[in-house]
Write a protein that holds these residues in place. Structure first.
Motif, mmCIF file in Angstrom:
data_model
loop_
_atom_site.group_PDB
_atom_site.id
_atom_site.type_symbol
_atom_site.label_atom_id
_atom_site.label_comp_id
_atom_site.label_asym_id
_atom_site.label_seq_id
_atom_site.Cartn_x
_atom_site.Cartn_y
_atom_site.Cartn_z
ATOM 1 N N THR A 128 -3.761 5.404 4.941
ATOM 2 C CA THR A 128 -3.100 4.099 4.983
ATOM 3 C C THR A 128 -3.480 3.335 6.244
ATOM 4 O O THR A 128 -3.643 2.106 6.203
ATOM 5 N N ILE B 59 3.305 -0.992 4.157
ATOM 6 C CA ILE B 59 2.971 0.408 3.864
ATOM 7 C C ILE B 59 4.225 1.196 3.484
ATOM 8 O O ILE B 59 5.279 1.062 4.115
ATOM 9 N N LYS C 114 -5.302 -0.207 5.980
ATOM 10 C CA LYS C 114 -4.600 -1.351 6.565
ATOM 11 C C LYS C 114 -5.459 -2.058 7.607
ATOM 12 O O LYS C 114 -5.457 -3.293 7.701
ATOM 13 N N LEU D 260 0.848 -1.187 0.000
ATOM 14 C CA LEU D 260 0.000 0.000 0.000
ATOM 15 C C LEU D 260 0.884 1.236 0.000
ATOM 16 O O LEU D 260 1.666 1.456 0.930
ATOM 17 N N HIS E 296 5.072 5.382 2.454
ATOM 18 C CA HIS E 296 4.501 6.726 2.367
ATOM 19 C C HIS E 296 5.196 7.580 1.303
ATOM 20 O O HIS E 296 4.869 8.761 1.152
#
Length: 222
Positions: free
Chosen positions: A14, A30, A18, A6, A32
């Protein structure tokens, strides 16, 4: 368990996504920013990438392009852009689906489930560089070259690939892969094995894929 990458710079988004994916039993990584996403992608095996189009360092389009250089993993693009031309550009770069922001997380989860249902149906079984079997289309590749098998030959190969440590007697193979009553005598299996070997073995006199266990039957040899 399916692995999902993601990628989105909005932390709250997120976290929410999640939480939903964890509830469904998925393993979610994850990132960013784009650099972290590319690092994770080289470190782990992913079944799906959820990719935000607007990131602070590398654009989603560029990440999609780089992923497509080495992988056919399914990619869902998240975007605030809704123009048709923007979507077309994304599809041309290799994304498989678009979800426009703001979106309903439950809808996103449903789309993800649909992707994994498709993956499960299109299961591809690989044994090194020697064998690749698509269990949906029944396509078989041997050392990268597609070969044409009869239904019985396909069943024999798939059975052996799925049971690589088991030795099958002729009688077991007969019951498991043949349906027509006129084939119900055990030596017909030898004929099918011979024909199959001619299509998949490099040297039929020294078969490596399907080996004979004398006095018993056959086994997978790789």
């Amino acid at each position: 368990m399916f692995n999902i990458l993601l990628v989105d710079d909005e932390v709250k988004i997120t976290e929410v996504i999640k939480a939903y994916l964890d509830k469904e039993g998925y393993n979610t990584f994850i990132a960013h920013d784009g650099q972290k996403a590319l690092e994770l992608f080289t470190q782990e095996e992913f079944d799906l990438v959820i990719l935000d189009r607007m990131l602070p360092d590398i654009s989603g389009e560029e990440i999609c392009k780089r992923i497509r250089e080495t992988s056919l993993v399914h990619i869902i693009m998240l975007t605030a852009k809704t123009e048709d031309d923007d979507k077309i550009d994304g599809f041309n770069l290799g994304c498989d689906d678009y979800v426009c922001k703001p979106f309903n997380v439950k809808e996103l989860v449903l789309r993800i489930k649909a992707v994994f249902r498709k993956i499960e149906k299109e299961e591809i079984i690989k044994v090194g560089d020697e064998i690749e079997v698509n269990t949906l289309s029944h396509e078989v590749k041997i050392r990268g070259t597609e070969v044409s098998l009869t239904n019985t030959e396909y069943k024999i190969l798939l059975l052996l690939v799925n049971n690589q440590k088991k030795i099958f007697t002729r009688e077991e193979l007969l019951e498991l892969v043949t349906e027509d009553h006129y084939e119900k005598f055990d030596r017909i299996i030898d004929v099918h094995i011979k024909n199959l070997r001619q299509k998949i073995e490099e040297d039929t006199k020294k078969p490596k894929i399907i080996q004979t266990v004398y006095g018993v039957g056959y086994k997978f040899g790789l």
